[in-house]
Design a protein around this motif. Sequence first.
Motif, mmCIF file in Angstrom:
data_model
loop_
_atom_site.group_PDB
_atom_site.id
_atom_site.type_symbol
_atom_site.label_atom_id
_atom_site.label_comp_id
_atom_site.label_asym_id
_atom_site.label_seq_id
_atom_site.Cartn_x
_atom_site.Cartn_y
_atom_site.Cartn_z
ATOM 1 N N VAL A 136 0.842 -1.201 0.000
ATOM 2 C CA VAL A 136 0.000 0.000 0.000
ATOM 3 C C VAL A 136 0.872 1.244 0.000
ATOM 4 O O VAL A 136 0.640 2.193 -0.761
ATOM 5 C CB VAL A 136 -0.955 -0.006 1.213
ATOM 6 N N ALA A 137 1.898 1.248 0.856
ATOM 7 C CA ALA A 137 2.811 2.397 0.905
ATOM 8 C C ALA A 137 3.501 2.601 -0.442
ATOM 9 O O ALA A 137 3.694 3.741 -0.881
ATOM 10 C CB ALA A 137 3.845 2.194 2.006
ATOM 11 N N ARG A 138 3.845 1.515 -1.099
ATOM 12 C CA ARG A 138 4.530 1.623 -2.396
ATOM 13 C C ARG A 138 3.634 2.269 -3.456
ATOM 14 O O ARG A 138 4.088 3.133 -4.218
ATOM 15 C CB ARG A 138 4.965 0.228 -2.880
ATOM 16 N N VAL A 139 2.361 1.879 -3.517
ATOM 17 C CA VAL A 139 1.488 2.388 -4.579
ATOM 18 C C VAL A 139 0.910 3.765 -4.254
ATOM 19 O O VAL A 139 0.326 4.407 -5.122
ATOM 20 C CB VAL A 139 0.348 1.397 -4.901
ATOM 21 N N LEU A 140 1.077 4.227 -3.007
ATOM 22 C CA LEU A 140 0.595 5.560 -2.644
ATOM 23 C C LEU A 140 1.535 6.640 -3.183
ATOM 24 O O LEU A 140 2.753 6.485 -3.181
ATOM 25 C CB LEU A 140 0.506 5.712 -1.122
ATOM 26 N N ARG A 184 3.181 0.095 14.824
ATOM 27 C CA ARG A 184 4.472 -0.501 14.459
ATOM 28 C C ARG A 184 4.501 -0.867 12.973
ATOM 29 O O ARG A 184 5.496 -0.602 12.285
ATOM 30 C CB ARG A 184 4.729 -1.740 15.316
ATOM 31 N N MET A 185 3.422 -1.475 12.477
ATOM 32 C CA MET A 185 3.394 -1.858 11.064
ATOM 33 C C MET A 185 3.426 -0.621 10.172
ATOM 34 O O MET A 185 4.064 -0.629 9.109
ATOM 35 C CB MET A 185 2.153 -2.709 10.778
ATOM 36 N N ALA A 186 2.738 0.419 10.589
ATOM 37 C CA ALA A 186 2.737 1.660 9.812
ATOM 38 C C ALA A 186 4.143 2.253 9.726
ATOM 39 O O ALA A 186 4.625 2.598 8.642
ATOM 40 C CB ALA A 186 1.778 2.668 10.442
ATOM 41 N N ASN A 187 4.806 2.361 10.858
ATOM 42 C CA ASN A 187 6.156 2.947 10.883
ATOM 43 C C ASN A 187 7.133 2.126 10.053
ATOM 44 O O ASN A 187 7.978 2.673 9.342
ATOM 45 C CB ASN A 187 6.655 3.050 12.325
ATOM 46 N N GLU A 188 7.021 0.810 10.132
ATOM 47 C CA GLU A 188 7.926 -0.061 9.379
ATOM 48 C C GLU A 188 7.742 0.125 7.876
ATOM 49 O O GLU A 188 8.697 -0.019 7.104
ATOM 50 C CB GLU A 188 7.662 -1.519 9.773
ATOM 51 N N ALA A 189 6.509 0.468 7.461
ATOM 52 C CA ALA A 189 6.212 0.633 6.036
ATOM 53 C C ALA A 189 6.449 2.057 5.543
ATOM 54 O O ALA A 189 6.230 2.347 4.363
ATOM 55 C CB ALA A 189 4.764 0.221 5.774
ATOM 56 N N GLY A 190 6.872 2.953 6.437
ATOM 57 C CA GLY A 190 7.107 4.335 6.040
ATOM 58 C C GLY A 190 5.843 5.174 6.021
ATOM 59 O O GLY A 190 5.744 6.156 5.267
ATOM 60 N N LEU A 191 4.885 4.808 6.861
ATOM 61 C CA LEU A 191 3.624 5.543 6.968
ATOM 62 C C LEU A 191 3.509 6.143 8.366
ATOM 63 O O LEU A 191 3.920 5.521 9.347
ATOM 64 C CB LEU A 191 2.433 4.615 6.715
ATOM 65 N N GLU A 192 2.953 7.328 8.454
ATOM 66 C CA GLU A 192 2.754 7.954 9.758
ATOM 67 C C GLU A 192 1.273 7.939 10.129
ATOM 68 O O GLU A 192 0.403 8.050 9.265
ATOM 69 C CB GLU A 192 3.270 9.391 9.762
ATOM 70 N N VAL A 193 1.013 7.801 11.417
ATOM 71 C CA VAL A 193 -0.363 7.755 11.908
ATOM 72 C C VAL A 193 -0.931 9.163 11.974
ATOM 73 O O VAL A 193 -0.369 10.039 12.616
ATOM 74 C CB VAL A 193 -0.432 7.088 13.296
ATOM 75 N N VAL A 194 -2.054 9.369 11.310
ATOM 76 C CA VAL A 194 -2.772 10.642 11.364
ATOM 77 C C VAL A 194 -3.991 10.513 12.273
ATOM 78 O O VAL A 194 -4.270 11.389 13.090
ATOM 79 C CB VAL A 194 -3.210 11.086 9.952
ATOM 80 N N VAL A 195 -4.707 9.415 12.130
ATOM 81 C CA VAL A 195 -5.869 9.122 12.968
ATOM 82 C C VAL A 195 -5.783 7.659 13.373
ATOM 83 O O VAL A 195 -5.527 6.790 12.535
ATOM 84 C CB VAL A 195 -7.202 9.352 12.212
ATOM 85 N N LEU A 196 -5.963 7.381 14.661
ATOM 86 C CA LEU A 196 -6.052 6.000 15.129
ATOM 87 C C LEU A 196 -7.061 5.975 16.275
ATOM 88 O O LEU A 196 -6.731 6.246 17.426
ATOM 89 C CB LEU A 196 -4.683 5.481 15.585
ATOM 90 N N ASN A 197 -8.301 5.683 15.932
ATOM 91 C CA ASN A 197 -9.399 5.747 16.889
ATOM 92 C C ASN A 197 -9.914 4.362 17.239
ATOM 93 O O ASN A 197 -10.103 3.514 16.354
ATOM 94 C CB ASN A 197 -10.571 6.546 16.310
ATOM 95 N N GLU A 198 -10.161 4.155 18.531
ATOM 96 C CA GLU A 198 -10.886 2.965 18.943
ATOM 97 C C GLU A 198 -12.337 3.097 18.485
ATOM 98 O O GLU A 198 -12.916 4.186 18.536
ATOM 99 C CB GLU A 198 -10.839 2.789 20.454
ATOM 100 N N VAL A 199 -12.918 2.002 18.071
ATOM 101 C CA VAL A 199 -14.324 1.966 17.656
ATOM 102 C C VAL A 199 -15.096 1.162 18.694
ATOM 103 O O VAL A 199 -14.876 -0.032 18.860
ATOM 104 C CB VAL A 199 -14.482 1.321 16.268
ATOM 105 N N GLY A 200 -15.983 1.838 19.415
ATOM 106 C CA GLY A 200 -16.747 1.153 20.454
ATOM 107 C C GLY A 200 -15.933 0.907 21.710
ATOM 108 O O GLY A 200 -14.710 1.106 21.742
#
Length: 246
Positions: free
Chosen positions: A130-134, A167-183
């Motif tokens: 995903v990071a590659r094709v973005l 962790r998976m995001a950082n390893e792929a070169g992606l930064e977290v913008v939103v990370l919300n718990e649902v419920g």
Amino acid sequence: MRNSESWTPSKFVYKNGELRANKDLQQVSLSSRLAVELVAMQYNRYLSDFATGSLLDLGCGKVPFYQAYSSYVSQATCVDWGESLHQSSYVDELCDLNQPLPFATETFDTVLSSDVLEHLLEPQMTIREVARVLTPSGTFIFNTPFMYWLHEQPHDYYRYTRFAIERMANEAGLEVVVLNEVGGALEVAADVLSKFFNKLPILGKPVCWLIQSAAIALARTRLGQKIMQRTQSVMPMGYFTVLRKK
């Protein structure tokens, strides 16, 4: 998206200008309406901010978000597994999501993937793809369950904490913008109870409907949101995430 002119709502419908769970039991089971409503709340809040340009709908199924994102993007490419349980005529390309994506580097401004991550054998590889094709500063929008029953068996492999997602995001070169718990705990309990009662004869379905309806109504109130926030950090039903390519 193929056959966009014949698209019809599936998992979600628009009501008063926002996504809501479809009450058609052929599309959303009675015991899953709460989970779908909670996910819809997140997409209602964030989709307009982060969906843009050329969009890849990864694991698209019946493309339930098409009406929600179509006015924000210039084009949509829909991809799904060859043996998906949600096959539709809208899919542009069939491919194994556990393999490298069949697209050139930096092709899409947005990738959307709903309830897919838990079905991937090698999720880290897919996130790297995903990071590659973005495109640079492109966004990856997805939701995934946590405290939720097994579904689409046997292809249900993982549940992720927010720490695993980060962790998976950082390893792929992606930064977290939103990370919300649902419920939170109350929503998890309502979901489990309603799924139990839904299988019982005679009074099971009415009780299931009552639990689901009450939980949905409460979740949309200020009080319900406060109760949810007290428990969702340790007992979420799932996560909604927006990642941006660095």
